[in-house]
Design a protein around this motif. Structure first.
Motif, short mmCIF file in Angstrom:
data_model
loop_
_atom_site.label_atom_id
_atom_site.label_comp_id
_atom_site.label_asym_id
_atom_site.label_seq_id
_atom_site.Cartn_x
_atom_site.Cartn_y
_atom_site.Cartn_z
N HIS A 212 -18.70 49.57 -57.80
CA HIS A 212 -17.46 49.78 -57.26
C HIS A 212 -17.13 51.42 -57.22
O HIS A 212 -16.22 51.76 -56.40
N TYR B 32 -15.51 52.67 -53.67
CA TYR B 32 -14.36 53.76 -53.71
C TYR B 32 -14.61 55.01 -52.82
O TYR B 32 -13.93 55.44 -52.08
N ALA C 5 -9.65 48.08 -53.98
CA ALA C 5 -10.83 47.47 -54.78
C ALA C 5 -11.74 48.32 -55.48
O ALA C 5 -12.15 47.78 -56.43
N GLY C 6 -12.06 49.33 -55.18
CA GLY C 6 -12.94 50.51 -55.60
C GLY C 6 -12.36 50.69 -56.91
O GLY C 6 -12.94 50.67 -58.03
N GLY D 196 -12.10 48.08 -59.71
CA GLY D 196 -13.38 47.55 -60.18
C GLY D 196 -13.82 48.63 -61.13
O GLY D 196 -14.23 48.34 -62.18
N ALA E 27 -14.33 47.98 -65.24
CA ALA E 27 -15.82 47.97 -65.68
C ALA E 27 -15.94 47.93 -67.20
O ALA E 27 -15.09 48.61 -67.71
N ASP F 125 -18.02 40.05 -54.22
CA ASP F 125 -18.67 40.96 -55.49
C ASP F 125 -20.05 40.97 -55.52
O ASP F 125 -20.67 41.99 -56.08
N ASP G 195 -22.01 43.93 -57.43
CA ASP G 195 -22.28 43.35 -58.74
C ASP G 195 -23.75 43.53 -59.19
O ASP G 195 -24.64 42.94 -58.67
#
Length: 433
Positions: A270, A274, A335-336, A339, A343, A410, A414
């Motif tokens: 992620h 970002y 979202a970034g 995530g 993590a 994802d 991922d």
């Protein structure tokens, strides 16, 4: 796959730029040629990644560069004075692709060339703030020297030199001046494109050296990044030009990424989301301001307001870009960041309040910027003209890319779901499957 085939993205982009020299006095033809060339470069990047499955993890970032070039060129007004900037941006595209796709030695040479080209463009560009331009040229020159020095020395000196070179592209205070100067001084589509390209190549280069950085130096860089978050936010508050507000805000957001990389010693998938989203939001906002400058010239923020009614299309895209930049869903910055914080490698620390304050500051000054431009007092002395078709399409593409980053499944990012994502752990780089 042979070494020469790895150079296809670099070779295609540079060939397009070279042919464009022959069209320098025909701005209409040059723009069409470069827009087509950006799409050809994107196709070449995809083909090259297909031939190199073991190295396809860099595909999201590599594909982002021709997409940013295409979107930034699409909305440009056709004028002979813009042609030089268009060609420089495409030269930068080719060299940036070389940083991402070539072997280490050639990639380092391409990074030196990118920083040198941007410094030369700053030297030739007229500036209202000569001191800012000189600081930017000096910072970029230092970055180029560090990148060249990394080829001529051994570790740990070469690793530190390479990290400093990356810090001029992925801006880290106090080496952020070149980034800010490029985004506030350069003409045409260059600020919008470089807002994406410089951080991408800096991030990519940083990942290669991050495992070799000693923990003490990484902690020092993380502390510097925290100071950069505060500094960038405070500087953005004091600016009277929209480009400066956006540039310092972008630098603050990139310092958040620096802090995360150095504090967690990892680069989860992620971070790519970002990085890409911050670059696209910054580039989109700069291009929106460029559209206003094309209509009204270099106007102080206090002299231009009330654009929502006479320019509704501009108001919509500017509002969406600002919402994306401050990290609201469903855009990629949100979202970034989410995530990254969720993590497994991330642990909450006392530095997090500084990050959150920087985030809140960004919401404040970006909302203030949009409110002043769109909803302030109407200025009847100006003749207003809304975005034309290509201009609107250019900014809309940035919004679409930001939404796509925010809602993309994802599995695209991922490490546990696909072999195409690289996870870098301090001291142990690996390809996760």
């Amino acid at each position: 796959m042979t070494f020469s085939a790895q150079l296809w993205p670099l070779a295609v982009a540079l060939t397009v730029a070279a042919v464009g020299l022959a069209l320098l006095r025909k701005p209409d033809a040059l723009k069409v040629w470069l827009v087509i060339g950006a799409m050809v470069s994107l196709g070449t990047v995809g083909w090259t990644a297909g031939q190199r499955p073991a190295h396809a993890a860099s595909l999201p970032l590599t594909a982002l560069l021709p997409l940013a070039a295409f979107a930034s060129l699409l909305g440009q007004a056709v004028h002979r004075r813009q042609c030089g900037g268009w060609l420089v941006s495409f030269l930068g595209l080719g060299l940036s692709l070389g940083v991402l796709t070539a072997e280490p030695a050639l990639a380092a040479f391409c990074l030196v060339a990118v920083l040198a080209v941007v410094a030369a463009a700053l030297l030739l560009a007229p500036s209202r703030e000569p001191s800012s331009g000189l600081w930017g040229i000096g910072t970029l020159g230092l970055g180029a020297l560090m990148a060249a020095g990394s080829l001529m020395t051994g570790p740990p000196v070469s690793s530190l030199a390479w990290a400093l070179a990356c810090a001029t592209a992925l801006p880290l205070v106090p080496l952020h001046k070149g980034f800010v100067a490029a985004l506030t001084i350069l003409p045409a589509n260059l600020p919008g494109f470089l807002a994406v390209a410089l951080p991408v190549i800096g991030f990519h280069g940083l990942l290669t050296v991050l495992p070799l950085v000693p923990p003490a130096i990484a902690d020092a860089l993380g502390a510097l990044a925290l100071a950069g978050v505060a500094y960038g936010s405070l500087r953005a508050f004091t600016q009277s030009r929209a480009a400066s507000v956006v540039s310092y805000g972008g630098a603050a957001f990139y310092c958040i990424l620096w802090w995360y990389l150095c504090s967690t010693r990892t680069a989860p998938a992620h971070t790519v989301v970002y990085l890409s989203a911050v670059g696209l939001a910054t580039g989109g906002l700069l291009l929106a301001w460029h559209q206003l400058r094309a209509r009204y010239g270099e106007i102080d923020l206090r002299a231009l307001s009330g654009l929502a009614r006479p320019m509704p299309r501009f108001a919509v895209v500017l509002s969406l870009l600002a919402l994306a930049a401050i990290g609201l869903p469903p855009f990629g910055v949100y979202a970034g960041m989410l995530g990254m914080l969720l993590a497994p490698s991330f642990t909450w620390s006392s530095a997090l309040p500084i990050i959150l304050l920087g985030w809140l500051a960004a919401a404040w000054y970006l909302f203030a910027l949009v409110q002043r431009l769109l909803f302030g007092a109407h200025r009847p002395e100006y003749r207003h003209e809304d975005l034309r078709g290509p201009e609107w399409a250019s900014l809309a593409l940035f919004v679409v890319f930001l939404i796509a980053l925010g809602i993309m499944p994802d599995r695209w990012f991922d490490p546990g779901a696909t072999p195409l994502t690289r996870t870098v752990v301090m001291g142990a780089p690996s390809w996760s499957r």
